[in-house]
Design a protein around this motif. Structure first.
Motif, PDB file in Angstrom:
ATOM      1  N   ARG A  50       0.711  -1.361   0.010  1.00 30.27           N
ATOM      2  CA  ARG A  50      -0.209  -0.093   0.001  1.00 30.27           C
ATOM      3  C   ARG A  50       0.845   1.221  -0.023  1.00 30.27           C
ATOM      4  NH1 ARG A  50      -5.415  -0.727   1.107  1.00 30.27           N
ATOM      5  NH2 ARG A  50      -5.483   1.415   1.849  1.00 30.27           N
ATOM      6  N   ALA A  53       1.810   1.851  -3.453  1.00 29.03           N
ATOM      7  CA  ALA A  53       0.687   2.358  -4.273  1.00 29.03           C
ATOM      8  C   ALA A  53       0.335   3.677  -3.727  1.00 29.03           C
ATOM      9  CB  ALA A  53      -0.635   1.096  -3.958  1.00 29.03           C
ATOM     10  N   GLY A  54       0.682   4.225  -2.710  1.00 29.27           N
ATOM     11  CA  GLY A  54       0.342   5.489  -2.622  1.00 29.27           C
ATOM     12  C   GLY A  54      -0.978   5.481  -1.762  1.00 29.27           C
ATOM     13  N   LEU A  55      -1.236   4.319  -1.290  1.00 25.10           N
ATOM     14  CA  LEU A  55      -2.784   4.298  -0.568  1.00 25.10           C
ATOM     15  C   LEU A  55      -2.537   4.536   0.901  1.00 25.10           C
ATOM     16  CD1 LEU A  55      -4.102   1.165  -2.216  1.00 25.10           C
ATOM     17  CD2 LEU A  55      -4.773   3.570  -2.688  1.00 25.10           C
ATOM     18  N   ASN A  75      -0.174   7.017 -10.601  1.00 26.04           N
ATOM     19  CA  ASN A  75      -0.877   7.082 -11.823  1.00 26.04           C
ATOM     20  C   ASN A  75       0.053   5.796 -12.706  1.00 26.04           C
ATOM     21  OD1 ASN A  75      -3.041   8.725 -11.121  1.00 26.04           O
ATOM     22  ND2 ASN A  75      -1.924  10.328 -11.969  1.00 26.04           N
ATOM     23  N   VAL A  77       1.005   3.019 -11.285  1.00 24.42           N
ATOM     24  CA  VAL A  77       0.735   1.572 -10.458  1.00 24.42           C
ATOM     25  C   VAL A  77      -0.560   1.197 -10.646  1.00 24.42           C
ATOM     26  CG1 VAL A  77       0.945   1.012  -8.323  1.00 24.42           C
ATOM     27  CG2 VAL A  77       2.565   2.547  -8.869  1.00 24.42           C
ATOM     28  N   TYR A  79      -3.081  -2.208  -9.483  1.00 23.48           N
ATOM     29  CA  TYR A  79      -3.117  -3.046  -8.194  1.00 23.48           C
ATOM     30  C   TYR A  79      -4.136  -4.127  -8.177  1.00 23.48           C
ATOM     31  CZ  TYR A  79      -4.276  -3.535  -3.186  1.00 23.48           C
ATOM     32  OH  TYR A  79      -4.710  -3.823  -1.961  1.00 23.48           O
ATOM     33  N   ASN A  83      -8.875 -10.433  -3.141  1.00 15.50           N
ATOM     34  CA  ASN A  83     -10.257  -9.964  -3.656  1.00 15.50           C
ATOM     35  C   ASN A  83     -10.269  -9.241  -4.969  1.00 15.50           C
ATOM     36  OD1 ASN A  83     -12.797  -8.510  -3.744  1.00 15.50           O
ATOM     37  ND2 ASN A  83     -12.975  -8.351  -1.480  1.00 15.50           N
ATOM     38  N   LEU A  85     -12.128  -7.379  -6.321  1.00 13.84           N
ATOM     39  CA  LEU A  85     -12.487  -5.788  -6.423  1.00 13.84           C
ATOM     40  C   LEU A  85     -13.606  -5.684  -7.619  1.00 13.84           C
ATOM     41  CD1 LEU A  85      -9.207  -4.051  -5.283  1.00 13.84           C
ATOM     42  CD2 LEU A  85     -11.224  -4.762  -3.861  1.00 13.84           C
ATOM     43  N   ARG A 144      -8.663  -6.117 -16.144  1.00 15.51           N
ATOM     44  CA  ARG A 144      -8.939  -4.641 -15.912  1.00 15.51           C
ATOM     45  C   ARG A 144      -7.294  -3.873 -15.541  1.00 15.51           C
ATOM     46  NH1 ARG A 144     -11.733  -4.334 -10.487  1.00 15.51           N
ATOM     47  NH2 ARG A 144      -9.478  -5.522  -9.584  1.00 15.51           N
ATOM     48  N   GLU A 148      -5.386  -1.022 -17.709  1.00 14.73           N
ATOM     49  CA  GLU A 148      -4.857   0.284 -17.175  1.00 14.73           C
ATOM     50  C   GLU A 148      -3.316   0.331 -17.772  1.00 14.73           C
ATOM     51  OE1 GLU A 148      -5.793   2.390 -14.520  1.00 14.73           O
ATOM     52  OE2 GLU A 148      -7.627   1.586 -15.912  1.00 14.73           O
TER      53      GLU A 148
END
Lengths: 243, 247
Positions: A50, A53-55, A75, A77, A79, A83, A85, A144, A148
């Motif tokens: 995280r 990822a910058g979360l 922008n 990266v 993920y 799960n 998602l 998905r 990206e």
């Protein structure tokens, strides 16, 4: 938005409010390769992921995360987690193009179809997630990620919830389709680590170590003897650190 | 189909106990009329009940539409603007501590005996459940979706449009269904307090003239209308928003 894949370096200590979670961490995630972050459940693998990822996390990094091209990671990266998602109200096709919609960008339908074909979901593209099997859902999540098309991909135990047959297919498909990307692969399974990564970090609170992986080509087959040898040695290392 | 049979059974058993009560306790008809006399009264006064019911239906439908729209706008405002949430939410909760009954005479005083005061009454009574249900849904959008959106570079407005609103549609539907039940209550309270038409007015009128059978007939009509409205709205929401509600 495709750029050349950079390598990434994370240096520093990770602290939560009143303790040091990881001391003097140094992770080098090399360009165009799969780097593995191996560690037992609950140790904080996802937290490291995280951070990259910058979360938002509950921890603070005293140090830095840099890429060798000196550009910001934001922008660049994508993920993919255990799960999948997937949005339950959106079809496979709509789930895949979520990123473009959220950014307000147009996407190429041709590219979308090409990716859907690549992951083998062409007959399922108008279905909703609840109509899909676990493997098909994970394929959608992969599609998905491919849509990206970011140079850096973070994988957080994406094969964790799949049965062994599906897992084999997904490992092959994911590895092939993420060719040329900088991949950080988080897992608790030394076997997966040995099969996919040429650089394997064993994450520990006090001292995280880097271990050389097998020589390319990857992915190794599950019956490869060298995989078992490396798996064994990784397990021994994890065990010795525990005791 | 099975549900339908259950509903009929429930209804018949109420009629049975009602009839039983009258046979044993023998109350005078102005206290409790027999089901049969209520039916006769309904038949005799059908046009009267129909005219008044129409007024109530119009009040309820306008109140419901405006109330739901206002509730949705408020919920979105609360979600988008942090300041609005801080200032307005406590106010909203405080407003709920005032019984709507207590405001009804004021509304009649301000807005008159006509339809407007009843519509506003219905709006007031459904505004909070809709706002609250929708805002709960919006603010409970799973963090993992928002995390994904962050890595994708989603803008706040687009996150709202593509993640938060679709995620909160089941909550909004619960709010709207609740509103469908409450709106007739609001309208009838308004009619009780001061009006010259509507089922609430007819009930007060029948009560004053000791026409208990007519009162029961009006009451049952109101109940029937409320249930029909609730089922109809539930059905419409189900077919139009199936993909959001299914999960």
């Amino acid at each position: 938005m495709s750029f050349a894949s950079p390598s990434i370096e994370l240096i520093g200590s990770v602290r939560s409010e009143n303790e040091v979670l990881f001391r003097d961490l140094r992770l080098v995630i090399r360009a165009n390769r799969w780097t593995c972050l191996l560690g037992s459940s609950g140790i904080g693998k996802s937290t490291v992921l995280r951070l990259i990822a910058g979360l938002p996390t509950h921890v603070k990094l005293d140090g830095s995360i840099k890429s060798d091209d000196r550009l910001s990671l934001s922008n660049r990266v994508s993920y993919m987690a255990q799960n999948d998602l997937l949005l339950p109200w959106a079809s496979v096709s709509d789930n895949i193009t979520l990123g473009s919609k959220l950014r307000g960008h147009k996407y190429s339908s041709e590219k979308k179809l090409k990716i859907i074909k690549k992951v083998g979901l062409i007959q399922h593209r108008e279905k909703y997630p609840f109509q899909l099997s676990g493997g098909q859902r994970q394929r959608t999540a992969l599609a998905r990620t491919l849509m990206e098309n970011t140079p850096i991909v973070l994988l957080d135990e994406p094969f964790g919830s799949l049965d062994s047959n599906t897992r084999e297919e997904m490992i092959d498909l994911t590895f092939k389709s993420l060719k040329g990307k900088t991949v950080l692969f988080v897992t608790h399974d030394p076997h997966e680590a040995a099969r996919l990564c040429d650089s394997i970090y064993i994450l520990e609170h006090q001292k995280t170590t880097n271990n050389k992986g097998l020589k390319p080509p990857f992915p190794k087959t599950y019956s490869d003897k060298s995989v078992f040898d490396l798996q064994y040695s990784l397990l021994e290392k994890i065990k010795s650190k525990r005791s | 189909m099975k549900v339908f049979i259950y509903i009929i059974c429930a209804f018949l058993s109420i009629l049975f106990f009602w009839e039983l009560l009258i046979r044993f306790a023998e109350p005078p008809p102005y206290i409790l009329p027999t089901p049969y006399s209520v039916l006769i009264s309904f038949k005799e006064n059908f046009m009267l009940i129909y005219e008044h019911a129409l007024v109530t239906i119009i009040e309820v439908l306008i109140g419901l539409t405006v109330g739901v729209i206002l509730g949705m706008i408020t919920a979105l405002t609360l979600e988008i603007f942090v300041t609005a949430r801080l200032v307005f939410r406590p106010l909203l909760i405080f407003s709920q501590s005032i019984p709507v009954f207590a405001i009804a005479p004021l509304l009649t005083l301000w807005l008159g005996y006509g339809i407007l005061s009843k519509v506003v009454m219905a709006i007031l009574i459904i505004y909070f459940p809709v706002t609250s249900a929708f805002h709960d849904g919006l603010s409970q959008t799973p963090k993992r979706y928002l995390d994904l959106a962050k890595t994708m570079g989603g803008t706040p407005w687009r996150n709202l449009l593509y993640l938060k609103i679709p995620h909160s549609i089941p909550s909004l539907c619960s709010g709207i269904k609740l509103a469908a039940v409450y709106a007739p209550i609001g309208a009838v309270i308004g009619e009780w307090v001061g009006s010259s038409q509507g089922l609430g007015y007819l009930m007060i009128l029948a009560n004053g003239r000791v026409k208990t059978d007519l009162m029961f007939a009006s009451l049952l009509t109101l109940g029937f209308l409320s249930i029909t409205l609730f089922s109809l709205i539930g059905y419409l929401l189900q077919i139009s928003l199936a993909k959001y509600v299914r999960t």
